[in-house]
Each structure stands twice: as structure tokens, then as C-alpha cells.
Design a protein around this motif. Structure first.
Motif, PDB file in Angstrom:
ATOM      1  N   LEU A 191      28.705  59.969  27.538  1.00 36.24           N
ATOM      2  CA  LEU A 191      30.047  59.390  27.275  1.00 36.24           C
ATOM      3  C   LEU A 191      29.849  58.163  26.246  1.00 36.24           C
ATOM      4  O   LEU A 191      30.783  57.760  25.643  1.00 36.24           O
ATOM      5  N   VAL A 192      28.687  57.341  26.857  1.00 36.83           N
ATOM      6  CA  VAL A 192      28.346  56.151  25.839  1.00 36.83           C
ATOM      7  C   VAL A 192      28.215  56.608  24.413  1.00 36.83           C
ATOM      8  O   VAL A 192      28.581  55.830  23.426  1.00 36.83           O
ATOM      9  N   ARG A 193      27.669  57.653  24.133  1.00 36.59           N
ATOM     10  CA  ARG A 193      27.549  58.085  22.765  1.00 36.59           C
ATOM     11  C   ARG A 193      28.938  58.583  22.170  1.00 36.59           C
ATOM     12  O   ARG A 193      29.263  58.302  20.981  1.00 36.59           O
ATOM     13  N   GLU A 194      30.004  59.129  22.873  1.00 35.81           N
ATOM     14  CA  GLU A 194      30.954  60.037  22.415  1.00 35.81           C
ATOM     15  C   GLU A 194      32.188  59.098  22.516  1.00 35.81           C
ATOM     16  O   GLU A 194      33.057  59.651  21.545  1.00 35.81           O
ATOM     17  N   LEU A 195      32.112  58.172  23.411  1.00 30.79           N
ATOM     18  CA  LEU A 195      33.517  57.900  23.342  1.00 30.79           C
ATOM     19  C   LEU A 195      33.761  56.449  22.752  1.00 30.79           C
ATOM     20  O   LEU A 195      32.762  55.752  22.574  1.00 30.79           O
ATOM     21  N   PRO A 196      34.910  55.977  22.308  1.00 35.44           N
ATOM     22  CA  PRO A 196      35.090  54.605  21.575  1.00 35.44           C
ATOM     23  C   PRO A 196      35.239  53.452  22.562  1.00 35.44           C
ATOM     24  O   PRO A 196      36.265  53.185  22.844  1.00 35.44           O
ATOM     25  N   LEU A 197      34.075  53.126  22.997  1.00 32.70           N
ATOM     26  CA  LEU A 197      34.026  52.200  24.458  1.00 32.70           C
ATOM     27  C   LEU A 197      33.981  50.868  23.835  1.00 32.70           C
ATOM     28  O   LEU A 197      33.259  50.581  22.834  1.00 32.70           O
ATOM     29  N   ASN A 198      34.399  49.830  24.540  1.00 26.57           N
ATOM     30  CA  ASN A 198      34.055  48.303  24.191  1.00 26.57           C
ATOM     31  C   ASN A 198      33.139  47.934  25.307  1.00 26.57           C
ATOM     32  O   ASN A 198      32.380  46.854  25.080  1.00 26.57           O
ATOM     33  N   LYS A 199      33.139  48.411  26.617  1.00 27.45           N
ATOM     34  CA  LYS A 199      32.552  47.925  27.634  1.00 27.45           C
ATOM     35  C   LYS A 199      32.148  48.969  28.591  1.00 27.45           C
ATOM     36  O   LYS A 199      32.723  49.841  28.846  1.00 27.45           O
ATOM     37  N   VAL A 223      20.134  49.184  31.879  1.00 24.20           N
ATOM     38  CA  VAL A 223      21.292  49.373  31.258  1.00 24.20           C
ATOM     39  C   VAL A 223      21.940  48.009  30.642  1.00 24.20           C
ATOM     40  O   VAL A 223      22.661  48.272  29.492  1.00 24.20           O
ATOM     41  N   ILE A 224      21.501  46.881  31.208  1.00 24.33           N
ATOM     42  CA  ILE A 224      22.067  45.648  30.654  1.00 24.33           C
ATOM     43  C   ILE A 224      21.458  45.753  28.975  1.00 24.33           C
ATOM     44  O   ILE A 224      22.187  45.372  27.963  1.00 24.33           O
ATOM     45  N   ASP A 225      20.149  45.957  28.823  1.00 19.60           N
ATOM     46  CA  ASP A 225      19.712  45.804  27.675  1.00 19.60           C
ATOM     47  C   ASP A 225      20.155  46.885  26.628  1.00 19.60           C
ATOM     48  O   ASP A 225      20.446  46.648  25.475  1.00 19.60           O
ATOM     49  N   LEU A 226      20.551  48.062  27.149  1.00 21.72           N
ATOM     50  CA  LEU A 226      21.205  48.991  26.432  1.00 21.72           C
ATOM     51  C   LEU A 226      22.489  48.676  25.678  1.00 21.72           C
ATOM     52  O   LEU A 226      22.796  48.817  24.793  1.00 21.72           O
ATOM     53  N   ALA A 227      23.279  48.071  26.795  1.00 21.52           N
ATOM     54  CA  ALA A 227      24.635  47.810  26.557  1.00 21.52           C
ATOM     55  C   ALA A 227      24.693  46.625  25.358  1.00 21.52           C
ATOM     56  O   ALA A 227      25.452  46.864  24.369  1.00 21.52           O
ATOM     57  N   ASN A 228      23.702  45.592  25.710  1.00 19.27           N
ATOM     58  CA  ASN A 228      23.379  44.620  24.567  1.00 19.27           C
ATOM     59  C   ASN A 228      22.970  45.209  23.356  1.00 19.27           C
ATOM     60  O   ASN A 228      23.974  44.577  22.278  1.00 19.27           O
ATOM     61  N   ALA A 229      22.048  46.030  23.459  1.00 15.26           N
ATOM     62  CA  ALA A 229      21.625  46.886  22.090  1.00 15.26           C
ATOM     63  C   ALA A 229      22.851  47.361  21.220  1.00 15.26           C
ATOM     64  O   ALA A 229      22.822  47.481  20.137  1.00 15.26           O
ATOM     65  N   LEU A 230      23.753  48.008  22.232  1.00 13.21           N
ATOM     66  CA  LEU A 230      24.699  48.796  21.547  1.00 13.21           C
ATOM     67  C   LEU A 230      25.948  47.951  20.908  1.00 13.21           C
ATOM     68  O   LEU A 230      27.148  48.477  20.883  1.00 13.21           O
ATOM     69  N   ASP A 231      25.961  46.688  21.476  1.00 10.15           N
ATOM     70  CA  ASP A 231      26.965  45.875  21.189  1.00 10.15           C
ATOM     71  C   ASP A 231      28.194  46.083  22.066  1.00 10.15           C
ATOM     72  O   ASP A 231      29.360  45.973  21.908  1.00 10.15           O
ATOM     73  N   LEU A 232      27.755  46.654  23.379  1.00 12.12           N
ATOM     74  CA  LEU A 232      28.870  46.920  24.314  1.00 12.12           C
ATOM     75  C   LEU A 232      28.776  45.644  25.309  1.00 12.12           C
ATOM     76  O   LEU A 232      27.869  45.320  25.648  1.00 12.12           O
ATOM     77  N   GLU A 233      30.221  45.078  25.619  1.00 12.15           N
ATOM     78  CA  GLU A 233      30.388  44.372  26.687  1.00 12.15           C
ATOM     79  C   GLU A 233      29.803  44.896  27.809  1.00 12.15           C
ATOM     80  O   GLU A 233      29.865  46.255  28.146  1.00 12.15           O
ATOM     81  N   VAL A 234      29.350  44.172  28.845  1.00 12.91           N
ATOM     82  CA  VAL A 234      28.664  44.852  30.123  1.00 12.91           C
ATOM     83  C   VAL A 234      29.315  43.885  31.430  1.00 12.91           C
ATOM     84  O   VAL A 234      28.828  42.483  31.232  1.00 12.91           O
ATOM     85  N   VAL A 235      29.786  44.228  32.493  1.00 12.68           N
ATOM     86  CA  VAL A 235      30.173  43.768  33.446  1.00 12.68           C
ATOM     87  C   VAL A 235      29.730  44.345  34.702  1.00 12.68           C
ATOM     88  O   VAL A 235      29.490  45.434  34.814  1.00 12.68           O
TER      89      VAL A 235
END
Ligand code: C2E
Ligand code: CA
Ligand code: CA
Ligand code: CA
Length: 277
Positions: A191-199, A223-235
Motif C-alpha cells: 500500500l505504501v508503494r501503490e497509494l497516494p499517501l502523505n502520512k 519504519v520511521i526511517d523508511l517513512a522519512n526516506a520516502l518523504d512520508l510524514e509519520v505519527v
């Protein structure tokens, strides 16, 4: 024969509990039909914090049902019933309109704060969902950039093609999309790969086990590193202690939400919280 007697009364108790449970559900189903007309729903707001500055950066709208007989009923209980009974569309639009109205009010008062609203599988399957959201934004005057929609993996997977279409449309008008309860499903990375996600919102179960299980800590930090690397916000969700807060800071997690900062608050109490910051 004492044991037989108690066993029987145990069974009786079981039957009674079971039939009470069925009655409870039946009563909830019936009163669900009229909850909107009777104005028993309200929205609680829980702040999402910047971990470094400890300032609120956005908030999540959480639905509350004040039942005349049972008191406060959890959305985890009544949303699934509403989905089954075909009532979740109406309830979903109600909470969206209420949250957008409130956030538009904060914005007009000079406090531009993003509001996140949970979306159910049934809503996301509908071919008109993005249009309905657009209508509510126009009606309430909330800038699309101040609205975020939280979707779960289950909701998306129920109809991946239609969900992706609706989410792409919403992204194109400036609405943000968050993947909720991240890490609890089977297809998270797909889903991280396919969806237009921000966060990504990291499920509370990670936080719960992080203090005792080194594997949970490792997964969370990766997972936090992954999100940061993909420019996704993470909560990180469900932060309850100062130790958890400190761990997240060390992992460069930008945002967090949980009882450690604030419980979900009524509209008035939420405004007081903002003013105290
Ligand atoms: P969720 O979207 O994962 O929301 C987070 C839940 O965690 C909320 O429960 C919130 O009150 C709770 N929470 C926040 N911080 C903490 C913490 O530090 N510790 C613990 N133990 N819990 C924390 P709530 O409000 O009971 O909502 C439960 C679920 O009901 C939500 O889970 C969401 O899936 C659903 N829900 C709530 N509002 C709506 C809505 O408007 N529409 C739809 N479709 N679902 C909703
Ligand atoms: Ca959520
Ligand atoms: Ca969640
Ligand atoms: Ca959840």
C-alpha cells in the motif's frame, strides 16, 4: 452434586450474558437509526504533536455517541454495526461536515490547524466519495490543505481500484491522505508503494510493546526511517509515557499522538488546550 449445580448456574449465566449481549446489540441497532435526528453524536478532537517543539500541529476527529440509556458507546462498537446496517455513509458525512465546520472556524479565527477524519471501508468504496468531500469543503469553506483523511488497510483492500481512484482525486484537489493503523495488516508495504499517501500512522500496538520488546523497537525505528526516506510524514499513535516520547525523539519520529500529550477533548476543551500552548 454441588459442582453440577454450579456448572448449571454457570451455563445459565452464560445464556443470560449471551441474551443480554444480543439485546444490547439489538437496542443499539434500533437507536442507531435515530441517533442523528436526536443529535446524540459529537466529535472529540485529539491533538497530534510535533515531538521536538511539543506544539500541536494537527488533530484527529473522533466520533462519540452519547446513548440515552447506555451512555458513551465506543466507535469501535457502533461503526461496524452502522456499516452492516447501511448507516455509515450518513454518519460518515455527518462527522466530516462537523469536523470541517469546526476547522473552518479555527482557520477564520487565525488558527490554521489540519483536521484528520476517519473514513470507513463503505465510504471509500462509493464512487462519489471524492465529490462528497469536495462539496463539504465548498459548503464549509475549509481549504482542502487543512483536511486529512485517515484510511485503513482493510478499507482500501475492500476495493483497491475504486479506493485508489477516489484517493488520487482527493490528492489532486489538495486533501492529504494518511494510512491508519500502519503495521497491523498484511499488505502494508504494498500500500505504501501503490497509494497516494502523505502520512503513516504507526499502530498503537507497536508503542505498547516497544518498552518491553526489542524487536518492536527495532521495527518501529526502521519504519520511521523508511517513512522519512520516502518523504512520508509519520505519527506514532498511543504515546502514554515520557519514556515512549524520549524513545521516539531518539528515532527521529517527527509526530506523535496519545494520552501523554492529551486525551481526545470536546470542542471547547480542545480550544482551551490550544490556547494554553
Ligand atoms: P483509530 O482511528 O486508530 O483512533 C485512535 C484511537 O486510539 C481512539 O479511540 C483514541 O481515543 C485512542 N487513543 C488515542 N491515544 C491513546 C493512548 O495514548 N492510549 C490508548 N489506549 N488509546 C489512545 P476511539 O476514539 O475509541 O476510536 C476507536 C476507533 O473507532 C478509531 O481508531 C477508528 O477506527 C474508529 N473511529 C473513530 N471515529 C470514527 C469516525 O468518525 N469514522 C469512522 N469510520 N471510524 C471512526
Ligand atoms: Ca484514525
Ligand atoms: Ca489508528
Ligand atoms: Ca484503530
Amino acid at each position: 452434586m454441588y459442582w453440577a449445580k454450579t456448572a448449571q448456574s454457570g451455563l445459565e449465566q452464560y445464556h443470560r450474558a449471551f441474551s443480554e449481549q444480543a439485546t444490547y446489540r439489538g437496542n443499539l441497532e434500533r437507536s442507531l437509526q435515530s441517533m442523528l435526528a436526536r443529535q446524540e453524536l459529537w466529535v472529540a478532537y485529539q491533538p497530534v504533536m510535533d515531538l521536538v517543539t511539543r506544539q500541536p500541529v494537527s488533530c484527529e476527529a473522533l466520533l462519540r455517541w452519547e446513548h440515552p440509556e447506555y451512555g458513551s458507546v465506543s466507535p469501535d462498537t457502533f461503526i461496524p454495526i452502522a456499516e452492516e446496517r447501511g448507516l455509515v455513509q450518513e454518519i460518515g458525512l455527518w462527522v466530516l461536515r462537523a469536523a470541517c465546520t469546526d476547522a473552518a472556524g479555527w482557520n477564520r479565527a487565525g488558527r490554521a490547524l489540519k483536521v484528520a477524519v476517519n473514513v470507513s471501508a463503505v465510504q471509500l468504496r462509493g464512487a462519489h466519495f471524492a465529490e462528497q468531500v469536495t462539496d463539504i469543503l465548498n459548503e464549509t469553506g475549509l481549504p482542502p490543505a487543512l483536511l486529512e483523511l485517515e484510511v485503513t488497510e482493510t478499507a482500501v483492500m475492500a476495493n483497491m481500484a475504486e479506493a485508489t481512484r477516489q484517493l488520487l482525486h482527493l490528492r489532486s484537489i489538495g486533501v492529504s491522505i494518511a494510512l491508519d493503523d500502519f503495521g497491523t495488516g498484511y499488505a502494508s508495504l504494498e500500500l505504501v508503494r501503490e497509494l497516494p499517501l502523505n502520512k503513516l500512522k504507526l499502530d498503537r500496538s507497536f508503542m505498547t510493546s516497544a518498552e518491553t520488546e526489542s524487536r518492536s523497537r527495532l521495527i518501529m525505528s526502521i519504519v520511521i526511517d523508511l517513512a522519512n526516506a520516502l518523504d512520508l510524514e509519520v505519527v506514532a499513535e498511543g504515546v502514554e509515557t515520557g519514556e515512549q516520547h524520549t524513545m521516539l525523539l531518539a528515532w527521529h519520529c517527527p509526530f506523535a499522538q496519545g494520552y501523554f500529550y492529551s486525551r481526545p477533548l470536546s470542542h471547547g476543551a480542545f480550544l482551551d488546550f490550544l490556547n494554553r500552548q
